[in-house]
Design an enzyme around this catalytic site. Structure first.
Site, PDB file in Angstrom:
ATOM      1  N   HIS A  37       0.989  -1.383  -0.149  1.00  0.00           N
ATOM      2  CA  HIS A  37       0.005  -0.088  -0.084  1.00  0.00           C
ATOM      3  C   HIS A  37       0.815   1.366   0.124  1.00  0.00           C
ATOM      4  O   HIS A  37       0.597   2.273  -0.801  1.00  0.00           O
ATOM      5  CB  HIS A  37      -0.938   0.045   1.247  1.00  0.00           C
ATOM      6  N   GLY A 147      -2.948  -1.525  -7.051  1.00  0.00           N
ATOM      7  CA  GLY A 147      -1.817  -2.439  -7.410  1.00  0.00           C
ATOM      8  C   GLY A 147      -2.037  -3.536  -8.594  1.00  0.00           C
ATOM      9  O   GLY A 147      -3.301  -3.881  -8.701  1.00  0.00           O
TER      10      GLY A 147
END
Ligand code: PAF
Length: 285
Positions: A37, A147
């Site tokens: 993250h 992602g």
């Protein structure tokens, strides 16, 4: 760093930033933040004046029997990490704030969810597309960062943005791995030490597939068979899917091309892990 919990306040803040000529990057998360993250956040910071992250465990993307109730949460730890990485605003809504009584709208991308994770998680990508649309409308970002570990999610969101003419630039960030190769995921925290060792079969499978591809193997079946055997040789594993598909349409391939997506979902104990890699002529993982 500001923490905002209501839709109205977040929209007002985003409007004010835009009126002041500032660009906004959004990193949507479900919290329990890890280095993966933080990489998304660094990419967000590099690409906009203000970085907003959202922390919201979105109930509409969990199916019955999935891990909504036990999904790991650590709001104080998340806020500290966000502060350290230089986040400007954390949008931290409650479930009723996002889905008030009477809520009845769903955003649905039609074909991409009918592959890979979508097959065993019906409705999951509708939940993702719906909450991401809401987060875009609430935080009004110029760019949004996701992602590549959730490859199908990134594909679904990119398609949705294109199809619905959403004025948001989508940035995909490469998978961040632990030193031993395990792709970072909040769900890794569920693994016992023995399961954690077995979980390395995902990255080992990717490496094996790359070796076979670089040695000239182009039959999808023979790579998939080798990958399945490797995974099954590890204790506690149960394959959800192993697929070789077109990186854009996600259609399964029989004969590999110049660029191919290898995607896996494997249950290790009770934990469902995903990983993926592009097999590309002339490149290593
Ligand atoms: O990838 C996630 O963490 C979630 O699917 C997202 C994009 C934050 C939507 O809830």
């Amino acid at each position: 760093m500001e923490v905002i919990t209501t839709v109205q306040e977040m929209q007002q803040k985003a409007n004010a930033l835009r009126a002041a000529g500032r660009t906004i990057a959004l990193v949507p998360t479900m919290g329990f933040l890890h280095e993966g993250h933080l990489e998304l956040m660094r990419a967000g910071k590099q690409n906009a004046d203000n970085l907003v992250i959202s922390i919201f465990v979105n109930p509409t993307q969990f199916g019955p029997g999935e891990d909504l109730d036990r999904y790991p949460r650590d709001t104080p730890g998340d806020l500290q990490k966000a502060r350290d990485v230089g986040v400007d605003i954390v949008f931290l809504p409650s479930a009723p704030e996002m889905y008030p009584a009477g809520f009845q709208t769903r955003v649905q991308v039609q074909h991409l969810p009918q592959h890979l994770c979508g097959l065993s998680r019906p409705g999951h990508f509708d939940g993702v597309a719906t909450v991401v649309t809401k987060l875009f409308n609430i935080t009004k970002p110029h760019i949004a960062v996701f992602g590549q570990k959730d490859y199908q999610q990134l594909a679904v969101i990119s398609r949705m943005v294109m199809d619905l003419d959403m004025d948001v630039q989508i940035i995909g960030v490469p998978i961040v791995r632990e030193p031993d190769g395990l792709a970072m995921s909040s769900r890794n925290s569920y693994l016992s030490p023995e399961e954690r060792r077995s979980a390395l079969c995902l990255k080992k499978s990717i490496d094996l597939a790359h070796r076979m591809f670089q040695h000239g193997e182009r039959r999808a079946d023979s790579i998939l068979e080798a990958v399945r055997t490797l995974v099954e040789d590890h204790p506690f594993t149960n394959i959800d899917y192993v697929a070789l598909c077109d990186p854009v349409t996600l259609d399964n391939l029989k004969i590999l091309k110049q660029e191919n997506l290898l995607a896996l979902a494997v249950r290790v104990g009770n934990t469902r892990l995903i990983d993926n890699s592009i097999l590309r002529e002339g490149s290593n993982p």
